[in-house]
Design an enzyme around this catalytic site. Structure first.
Site, short mmCIF file in Angstrom:
data_model
loop_
_atom_site.label_atom_id
_atom_site.label_comp_id
_atom_site.label_asym_id
_atom_site.label_seq_id
_atom_site.Cartn_x
_atom_site.Cartn_y
_atom_site.Cartn_z
N GLU A 34 44.18 11.80 54.86
CA GLU A 34 44.60 12.40 53.58
C GLU A 34 45.90 11.77 53.14
O GLU A 34 46.88 11.77 53.88
CB GLU A 34 44.76 13.92 53.73
CG GLU A 34 45.27 14.62 52.48
CD GLU A 34 44.39 14.38 51.27
OE1 GLU A 34 44.88 13.73 50.30
OE2 GLU A 34 43.23 14.83 51.27
N GLY A 39 44.40 20.08 51.95
CA GLY A 39 43.71 21.07 51.13
C GLY A 39 43.03 20.47 49.92
O GLY A 39 42.22 21.12 49.27
N LYS A 51 43.44 30.07 39.67
CA LYS A 51 43.25 31.52 39.77
C LYS A 51 44.58 32.25 39.69
O LYS A 51 44.66 33.38 39.19
CB LYS A 51 42.51 31.88 41.06
CG LYS A 51 41.17 31.18 41.23
CD LYS A 51 40.30 31.26 39.99
CE LYS A 51 39.15 30.28 40.05
NZ LYS A 51 39.48 28.92 39.65
N ALA A 183 32.93 25.83 33.46
CA ALA A 183 33.86 26.72 34.14
C ALA A 183 35.31 26.32 33.89
O ALA A 183 36.15 27.17 33.56
CB ALA A 183 33.57 26.73 35.64
N ILE A 184 35.62 25.02 34.00
CA ILE A 184 37.01 24.58 33.81
C ILE A 184 37.47 24.84 32.38
O ILE A 184 38.54 25.41 32.14
CB ILE A 184 37.14 23.08 34.17
CG1 ILE A 184 36.89 22.86 35.66
CG2 ILE A 184 38.52 22.56 33.79
CD1 ILE A 184 36.83 21.40 36.06
N GLU A 203 31.99 22.57 22.25
CA GLU A 203 30.87 22.37 23.18
C GLU A 203 29.75 21.59 22.48
O GLU A 203 29.32 21.96 21.39
CB GLU A 203 30.34 23.72 23.67
CG GLU A 203 29.07 23.67 24.49
CD GLU A 203 29.17 22.75 25.69
OE1 GLU A 203 28.31 21.84 25.82
OE2 GLU A 203 30.11 22.93 26.51
N HIS A 443 29.49 55.26 44.87
CA HIS A 443 29.81 55.70 43.51
C HIS A 443 31.23 56.27 43.49
O HIS A 443 31.62 57.00 44.39
CB HIS A 443 28.82 56.79 43.08
CG HIS A 443 29.13 57.39 41.74
ND1 HIS A 443 28.83 56.75 40.56
CD2 HIS A 443 29.74 58.55 41.40
CE1 HIS A 443 29.23 57.51 39.55
NE2 HIS A 443 29.79 58.62 40.04
#
Length: 464
Positions: A34, A39, A51, A183-184, A203, A443
């Site tokens: 890496e 990560g 997020k 999604a992005i 889009e 519930h």
């Protein structure tokens, strides 16, 4: 010649680091190549920091609607720089967590850029240009992906940006055009709109989030428009003039060409695999349309080389790469893992309302020749959703009418990215619709909507 390993993994993203840890658990000596932060993109520039940004936006929206919950809050302001800094802090903490896991599992971090130049060897070149050659019986390529660039939309990092730049802008833009509503694109549309940027979402296809069930796509479009996002479907960005202080975006729509001036254009049109300059050609690794070709257990046409994640065919999802990595190393270690079922992989979009889905859409099930039963339960009929002030959206389920097989589920609403796992597990266990109806759900919860939707498919729904 430097150290010899049982396995070297090139790339430490959610495919690479998970494969490395599982391999170490199985007794293999492992090294991971890496050149950047451990990560990979997911932990440092993708899943996790986005997020964190989305949570900041959600909290800001809660505050702005506090009066709906009987709470008075005055003069709340979004601190864009503080949101970005929090996001980077979360990412940094996660990356340090991977460092800890590497030490715990005795995995060597081989710092640099990896390349395949000869059988069972990996050349690692550090930032000073010094190359060290390592031996390995097995090599996994897990180099991930990057923002795909359209010919007329070259990313320059300032006026035309990719997802990476979108997370660390030094100044909040007044307005933004986002190209691509997957999604992005949808997640960034929600975030920037929520904190006060004027957002136009473009889009090319007929609906936003076009891979989703059409009812989900239409619901998100209604929600986005209600929040002030401008949506242009069946539209194409043909050119961007970046010569002035503000960019001029040329958009071809069904009604003709429009020109929109904006501070920033975000290109969110997919992912390109990182397969260049890593020696694939030298080793004669077979490729298919820019992706590495592999068998069911991720071995390439060269017996010592494997590939997982965004560099192979399949959905660009972190959890898929992780699953592939585990299966791959278990096969290498002589175990007998089950091949991954690509028809039972959940997909999640973390805008607000959230989207989660797995399996066939209604249209795809019909096209595949199934006779189906469809059930739908709106969150407006959910007691928990009403109490939480989150009545937007629904759960939709699709069953095979003949055998009761659960063909698919599609959800839009609060916390549905947490609920979808029930469906994935149930489908893995070949659970039928009637078994879900008879499974007692707590519930009040949002998850009751799954049971109610299943009951709706069979004419047994109680709360509609």
């Amino acid at each position: 010649m430097a150290a010899k390993y049982d396995l070297i993994v090139i790339g430490s993203g959610p495919g690479g680091y998970v494969a490395a840890i599982r391999a170490s658990q199985l007794g293999l000596k492992v090294g991971v190549v890496e050149r950047a932060e451990l990560g990979g993109i997911c932990l440092n520039w993708g899943c996790i920091p986005t997020k964190a940004l989305l949570k900041s936006a959600q909290v800001f929206e809660y505050i702005n609607h506090a009066a709906d919950y009987g709470i008075q809050v005055k003069d709340a302001k979004a601190d864009f720089s503080a949101m970005v800094n929090r996001s980077r802090g979360v990412a940094e903490g996660m990356s340090k967590g991977i460092q800890f896991l590497f030490k715990k599992n005795k995995i060597d971090h081989l710092v640099g850029t990896g390349a395949l130049n000869a059988p069972k060897t990996v050349d690692v070149t550090d930032e000073k240009g010094v190359t060290t050659t390592y031996q390995a019986d097995h090599i996994i390529v897990a180099t991930g992906g990057r923002s795909r660039e359209l010919p007329g939309l070259p990313i320059d990092g300032t006026k035309i940006i990719g997802y990476r730049e979108a997370m660390v802008l030094s100044k909040q833009p007044k307005d933004m055009v986002i190209v691509g509503s997957g999604a992005i694109g949808s997640e960034f549309a929600y975030f920037y709109n929520a904190v006060g940027t004027k957002v136009t979402l473009v889009e090319y296809l007929d609906t936003i989030v076009p891979v989703e069930d059409v009812e989900v796509s239409k619901q998100l479009e209604r929600s986005f428009k209600k929040s002030g996002i401008i949506i242009k479907t069946k539209s194409e960005v043909t050119a961007v003039d970046t010569k002035g202080k503000r960019s001029k975006v040329h958009i071809k729509t069904a009604k003709g060409e429009e020109i929109i001036e904006t501070d920033v254009v975000l290109s969110a049109v997919g992912v390109a695999a990182n397969v260049e300059n890593i020696g694939l050609e030298k080793r004669g690794i077979a490729m298919d349309r820019g992706r590495i070709s592999v068998d069911d257990f991720y071995r390439t046409n060269q017996p010592d080389v494997y590939a997982i994640g965004d560099v192979i065919k399949g959905p660009w999802l972190a959890h898929v790469a992780s699953a592939e990595g585990i299966i791959c190393v278990e096969k290498i270690a002589g175990q007998n893992p089950e091949a991954l079922d690509y028809q039972n992989l959940p997909g999640c979009t973390y805008c607000s309302p959230e989207i989660a889905s797995v399996g066939y859409t209604e249209a795809a099930a019909i096209e595949a020749g199934y006779e189906i039963k469809v059930g739908k339960f709106p969150f407006s009929a959910s007691g928990k959703a009403s109490a939480a002030g989150s009545k937007e959206g629904f759960v939709k389920v699709i069953f095979d009418a003949k055998y009761g097989e659960w063909l698919g589920a599609h959800m839009i609403g609060a916390n549905v990215t947490e609920i979808i796992a029930e469906v994935v597990a149930a489908r893995k266990l070949e659970t039928t619709g009637h078994e879900i109806i008879k499974t007692v759900h707590p519930h009040p919860t949002m998850s009751e909507a799954v049971m109610e939707a299943a009951a709706a498919a069979y004419g047994e729904v109680i709360h509609l």
